[in-house]
Motif scaffolding. Sequence first.
Motif, mmCIF file in Angstrom:
data_model
loop_
_atom_site.group_PDB
_atom_site.id
_atom_site.type_symbol
_atom_site.label_atom_id
_atom_site.label_comp_id
_atom_site.label_asym_id
_atom_site.label_seq_id
_atom_site.Cartn_x
_atom_site.Cartn_y
_atom_site.Cartn_z
ATOM 1 N N LEU A 72 -2.609 -6.036 -13.232
ATOM 2 C CA LEU A 72 -3.301 -5.534 -12.053
ATOM 3 C C LEU A 72 -3.079 -4.047 -11.935
ATOM 4 O O LEU A 72 -2.093 -3.509 -12.426
ATOM 5 C CB LEU A 72 -2.831 -6.229 -10.767
ATOM 6 C CG LEU A 72 -1.632 -5.659 -9.982
ATOM 7 C CD1 LEU A 72 -1.757 -6.005 -8.519
ATOM 8 C CD2 LEU A 72 -0.325 -6.187 -10.532
ATOM 9 N N GLY A 74 -2.263 -2.213 -8.931
ATOM 10 C CA GLY A 74 -1.900 -2.280 -7.519
ATOM 11 C C GLY A 74 -2.742 -1.246 -6.798
ATOM 12 O O GLY A 74 -3.241 -0.309 -7.418
ATOM 13 N N ALA A 75 -2.880 -1.398 -5.490
ATOM 14 C CA ALA A 75 -3.946 -0.691 -4.779
ATOM 15 C C ALA A 75 -3.946 0.826 -4.924
ATOM 16 O O ALA A 75 -4.962 1.465 -4.664
ATOM 17 C CB ALA A 75 -3.901 -1.082 -3.315
ATOM 18 N N ARG A 176 -4.716 -5.830 9.404
ATOM 19 C CA ARG A 176 -5.698 -6.237 8.394
ATOM 20 C C ARG A 176 -6.931 -6.855 9.049
ATOM 21 O O ARG A 176 -7.741 -7.474 8.360
ATOM 22 C CB ARG A 176 -5.071 -7.225 7.394
ATOM 23 C CG ARG A 176 -3.813 -6.705 6.746
ATOM 24 C CD ARG A 176 -3.333 -7.582 5.603
ATOM 25 N NE ARG A 176 -4.114 -7.345 4.391
ATOM 26 C CZ ARG A 176 -3.738 -7.690 3.165
ATOM 27 N NH1 ARG A 176 -2.579 -8.303 2.981
ATOM 28 N NH2 ARG A 176 -4.498 -7.446 2.119
ATOM 29 N N LYS A 215 -9.074 -15.207 -0.552
ATOM 30 C CA LYS A 215 -7.709 -14.869 -0.111
ATOM 31 C C LYS A 215 -7.681 -14.691 1.389
ATOM 32 O O LYS A 215 -8.723 -14.419 1.983
ATOM 33 C CB LYS A 215 -7.206 -13.615 -0.835
ATOM 34 C CG LYS A 215 -7.759 -12.281 -0.320
ATOM 35 C CD LYS A 215 -7.175 -11.108 -1.097
ATOM 36 C CE LYS A 215 -7.598 -9.776 -0.508
ATOM 37 N NZ LYS A 215 -7.147 -8.630 -1.283
ATOM 38 N N HIS A 216 -6.567 -14.784 2.050
ATOM 39 C CA HIS A 216 -5.254 -15.213 1.538
ATOM 40 C C HIS A 216 -5.040 -16.602 2.096
ATOM 41 O O HIS A 216 -4.933 -16.754 3.324
ATOM 42 C CB HIS A 216 -4.156 -14.276 2.012
ATOM 43 C CG HIS A 216 -4.440 -12.818 1.734
ATOM 44 N ND1 HIS A 216 -5.179 -12.003 2.568
ATOM 45 C CD2 HIS A 216 -4.078 -12.019 0.692
ATOM 46 C CE1 HIS A 216 -5.236 -10.772 2.064
ATOM 47 N NE2 HIS A 216 -4.578 -10.757 0.934
ATOM 48 N N MET A 259 -5.917 -16.572 -3.814
ATOM 49 C CA MET A 259 -4.622 -15.894 -3.652
ATOM 50 C C MET A 259 -3.905 -16.448 -2.425
ATOM 51 O O MET A 259 -4.513 -16.636 -1.368
ATOM 52 C CB MET A 259 -4.809 -14.379 -3.499
ATOM 53 C CG MET A 259 -3.503 -13.601 -3.541
ATOM 54 S SD MET A 259 -3.719 -11.842 -3.147
ATOM 55 C CE MET A 259 -4.596 -11.268 -4.592
ATOM 56 N N PHE A 262 0.911 -14.221 2.195
ATOM 57 C CA PHE A 262 2.319 -13.899 2.437
ATOM 58 C C PHE A 262 2.858 -14.689 3.638
ATOM 59 O O PHE A 262 4.058 -14.843 3.799
ATOM 60 C CB PHE A 262 2.451 -12.421 2.809
ATOM 61 C CG PHE A 262 2.374 -11.446 1.669
ATOM 62 C CD1 PHE A 262 3.263 -11.519 0.611
ATOM 63 C CD2 PHE A 262 1.454 -10.397 1.682
ATOM 64 C CE1 PHE A 262 3.238 -10.573 -0.418
ATOM 65 C CE2 PHE A 262 1.415 -9.450 0.671
ATOM 66 C CZ PHE A 262 2.302 -9.543 -0.385
ATOM 67 N N ASP A 294 0.657 -13.644 -4.102
ATOM 68 C CA ASP A 294 0.424 -12.255 -3.693
ATOM 69 C C ASP A 294 1.579 -11.395 -4.224
ATOM 70 O O ASP A 294 2.613 -11.904 -4.672
ATOM 71 C CB ASP A 294 0.272 -12.151 -2.166
ATOM 72 C CG ASP A 294 -0.514 -10.902 -1.766
ATOM 73 O OD1 ASP A 294 -0.695 -10.010 -2.613
ATOM 74 O OD2 ASP A 294 -0.953 -10.819 -0.603
ATOM 75 N N TYR A 295 1.385 -10.106 -4.129
ATOM 76 C CA TYR A 295 2.266 -9.077 -4.694
ATOM 77 C C TYR A 295 3.743 -9.335 -4.357
ATOM 78 O O TYR A 295 4.141 -9.221 -3.191
ATOM 79 C CB TYR A 295 1.833 -7.740 -4.106
ATOM 80 C CG TYR A 295 2.193 -6.508 -4.882
ATOM 81 C CD1 TYR A 295 1.245 -5.860 -5.660
ATOM 82 C CD2 TYR A 295 3.457 -5.960 -4.807
ATOM 83 C CE1 TYR A 295 1.559 -4.698 -6.353
ATOM 84 C CE2 TYR A 295 3.783 -4.805 -5.500
ATOM 85 C CZ TYR A 295 2.818 -4.185 -6.275
ATOM 86 O OH TYR A 295 3.138 -3.032 -6.954
ATOM 87 N N MET A 321 1.960 -12.990 -9.477
ATOM 88 C CA MET A 321 1.790 -11.534 -9.407
ATOM 89 C C MET A 321 3.189 -10.958 -9.180
ATOM 90 O O MET A 321 3.651 -10.812 -8.062
ATOM 91 C CB MET A 321 0.852 -11.154 -8.250
ATOM 92 C CG MET A 321 0.435 -9.698 -8.227
ATOM 93 S SD MET A 321 -0.363 -9.175 -6.684
ATOM 94 C CE MET A 321 -1.962 -9.964 -6.779
ATOM 95 N N TRP A 429 -7.834 1.147 1.242
ATOM 96 C CA TRP A 429 -8.351 0.541 0.011
ATOM 97 C C TRP A 429 -9.478 1.399 -0.557
ATOM 98 O O TRP A 429 -10.493 0.909 -1.028
ATOM 99 C CB TRP A 429 -8.836 -0.895 0.261
ATOM 100 C CG TRP A 429 -7.804 -1.790 0.887
ATOM 101 C CD1 TRP A 429 -7.725 -2.089 2.223
ATOM 102 C CD2 TRP A 429 -6.725 -2.498 0.256
ATOM 103 N NE1 TRP A 429 -6.647 -2.926 2.448
ATOM 104 C CE2 TRP A 429 -6.015 -3.207 1.257
ATOM 105 C CE3 TRP A 429 -6.284 -2.612 -1.060
ATOM 106 C CZ2 TRP A 429 -4.905 -4.000 0.997
ATOM 107 C CZ3 TRP A 429 -5.178 -3.409 -1.325
ATOM 108 C CH2 TRP A 429 -4.503 -4.094 -0.307
ATOM 109 N N GLU A 485 -2.357 -2.800 5.203
ATOM 110 C CA GLU A 485 -1.340 -3.778 5.610
ATOM 111 C C GLU A 485 -0.012 -3.072 5.903
ATOM 112 O O GLU A 485 0.296 -2.040 5.334
ATOM 113 C CB GLU A 485 -1.159 -4.820 4.504
ATOM 114 C CG GLU A 485 -1.073 -4.196 3.129
ATOM 115 C CD GLU A 485 -0.926 -5.215 2.014
ATOM 116 O OE1 GLU A 485 -0.333 -6.258 2.219
ATOM 117 O OE2 GLU A 485 -1.423 -4.918 0.910
HETATM 118 C C1 BGC Z 1 -2.188 -7.667 -0.668
HETATM 119 C C2 BGC Z 1 -3.327 -8.332 -1.408
HETATM 120 C C3 BGC Z 1 -3.716 -7.509 -2.610
HETATM 121 C C4 BGC Z 1 -2.507 -7.299 -3.479
HETATM 122 C C5 BGC Z 1 -2.797 -6.522 -4.752
HETATM 123 C C6 BGC Z 1 -1.065 -7.273 -1.588
HETATM 124 O O1 BGC Z 1 -0.129 -6.472 -0.936
HETATM 125 O O2 BGC Z 1 -1.713 -8.535 0.334
HETATM 126 O O3 BGC Z 1 -4.412 -8.496 -0.547
HETATM 127 O O4 BGC Z 1 -4.740 -8.149 -3.297
HETATM 128 O O5 BGC Z 1 -1.532 -6.606 -2.727
HETATM 129 O O6 BGC Z 1 -3.036 -5.190 -4.504
#
Ligand code: BGC
Length: 669
Positions: A72, A74-75, A176, A215-216, A259, A262, A294-295, A321, A429, A485
Amino acid sequence: MKKKIIIMLLMLLSITIVWSQTYLDPNASIEARVSDLLSRMTLDEKCGQMLQAEKNALNQGDLANYCIGSILSGASSTAEPNNTASDWADMYDNFQQDALNGRLGIPVIYGVDAVHGFGNVYGSTVFPHNIGLGAARDPDLMEQIGTVTAREVAATGVDWTFGPCLTVPRDERWGRTYEGFGEDPEIGEMLAQKYILGFQGTTLQGGEKITATAKHWIADGGTTNGIDQGNTVCTEAVLRQIHLPPYIPALNAGVGTAMISFSSWNGTKCHEYSYLINEMLKNEFGFKGFVISDYNGIQQLSGTYSDQIRKSINAGIDMLMEPNSWQSCISNLRTLVNNGQIPQSRIDDAVSRILRVKFKLGLFENPYANRNLLNTVGSAAHRAVAREAVRKSLVLLKNENVLPLSGNSGSIFVAGKNADNMGNQCGAWTISWQGESGDITPGTTILEGIRETVTGARVTYNQSGSGAAGHDVAIVVIGETPYAEGRGYDTDLSLTQDDISVLNNVYSAHIPVIVVLVSGRPMIVTNQIDNWDGFVAAWLPGTEGRGVADVLFGDYDFTGKLPCTWPRTMSQIPINVGDSSYDPLFAYNYGLSCSASTPAPTGTTGPGDVNNDGSIDIVDALLIAQYYVDLNPPNFDISRADTNCNGNIDIVDALLIAQYYVGLIEKFC
Ligand code: BGC
């Protein structure tokens, strides 16, 4: 000639050898390919497939050596540099090459958060966040958005988006909230199937499609006090009635992955909740894709790392993940299987599910980025879809004969921190996880959109609102700044002092004021709204700010409806349609249009006055009844007709109006 024949024979022979390995034969059935490949894999390789690693936590050779299933970004983990989509394609192809070097040549599946377009990519088309799309309530548009997003993602090679978020947010304090389509499950239920169809198509084939994620799972939007990753306390009946419905059409559309949330349900973390994953999702609803954690989500379970892995895998999670601890996760997983604490059958099921998605995506045949699509990223055609989405997402909440504006003459004053700020209008995002204010990616700000739209009028901009005097009208664009988040939790959704001082500056000019609120959720405006002649909720519109001007200046009418209840005060939160005492500033589903925008008379909390004559009377009831039996009365404002806010206009609404008229009830919804 002889040489040519020999070469052809050799080629034929090598194809035959490759295809004698069923998993490499594109003509074999997916199930045959999965079981053939599974039978060739060692336990280590199977464990590797069950891991998703962060791309920045990988060294050259890791993907091949450990047979890692997925990567992945990550964001905030973008391609470096992140100047164009082709930077991403180069990065993707390098990783894919590395994976294909593995013993069995199993391609890696790459996942990102393309949650409102592929916002991480500089220059991509960024759509409104889901709350705005929930206001638009347009399933066909969702399919187009899914299609465009999938194309822009596929151009970079990436195969998988962690979306759509099917949360049903019930408390606006939650940071969120904007990731959900609305507080009533009916909206997600209406939009999910088409959105997923846009991402995945019916077969995932064709080179322009990607895997989506529901998700989620489940009830992330129902936590007590809107605490992020908190605990949702409710009966199973409420879970099924409020939080489940958007998932059903997603599952029917064949969503590739799900997904896990949390959050907890009645004190048990979803990541270890076998009933929710094994029983409900997989057995009851027949989910055939794979489930991802999830992460670092499993790390919130109690016990050692090994306990956390055991609990989550046995609860039904197929891929972990574990961005940075993937290596230790693989070895723990192997030990757990060798010790008999995770059955081999569970591993085989998980790996089969993962491989099935890879085969469906055509990754074995076409592992690399589809570079033919690169020139579509951020193209005019894609941006046109986003602009339409912006137009349709706007909700007109107040209009004292001030909208639509004329762009042909006169003078327009624009103010506020969100008028000319790409980062603020995109929200989180976008490029990075939490988002950022400023000029973060190409697009049209709301101010630029206004300037492009007006033909003869003079437009003046002053962010702080000074100098409004003498103009014909002011447009004040205020609201929130980006958050994701964690950081987005907020117990005070009032306008900031800075925004109020901009407003005060503008009020002192004594000209009509239109407020455009850019925010991921309703804000408390009760003390200010009486000073406003017009009020538009614009949510987080994304890169195509021109869509706002399209509607302010009357090229299109307002059609958006509130996807969530608009509270009067913080103390009313949580407030949701259907609550026993319900007295919001604006009810769920409320939204005016310019062609019929007289506000409902004071004393009512929402719709009813369908003929806009200023009173709610028996004529309104009759008009709804006529509509119901298909007589289609003229001058009927459909936006006011759903008096019980259940999404349908039917005879019950007519009866409610009649009851209201004779004084049997005091308000609707
Ligand atoms: C978020 C997810 C996201 C994942 C990957 C997590 O912190 O809750 O929604 O898809 O990170 O970035």
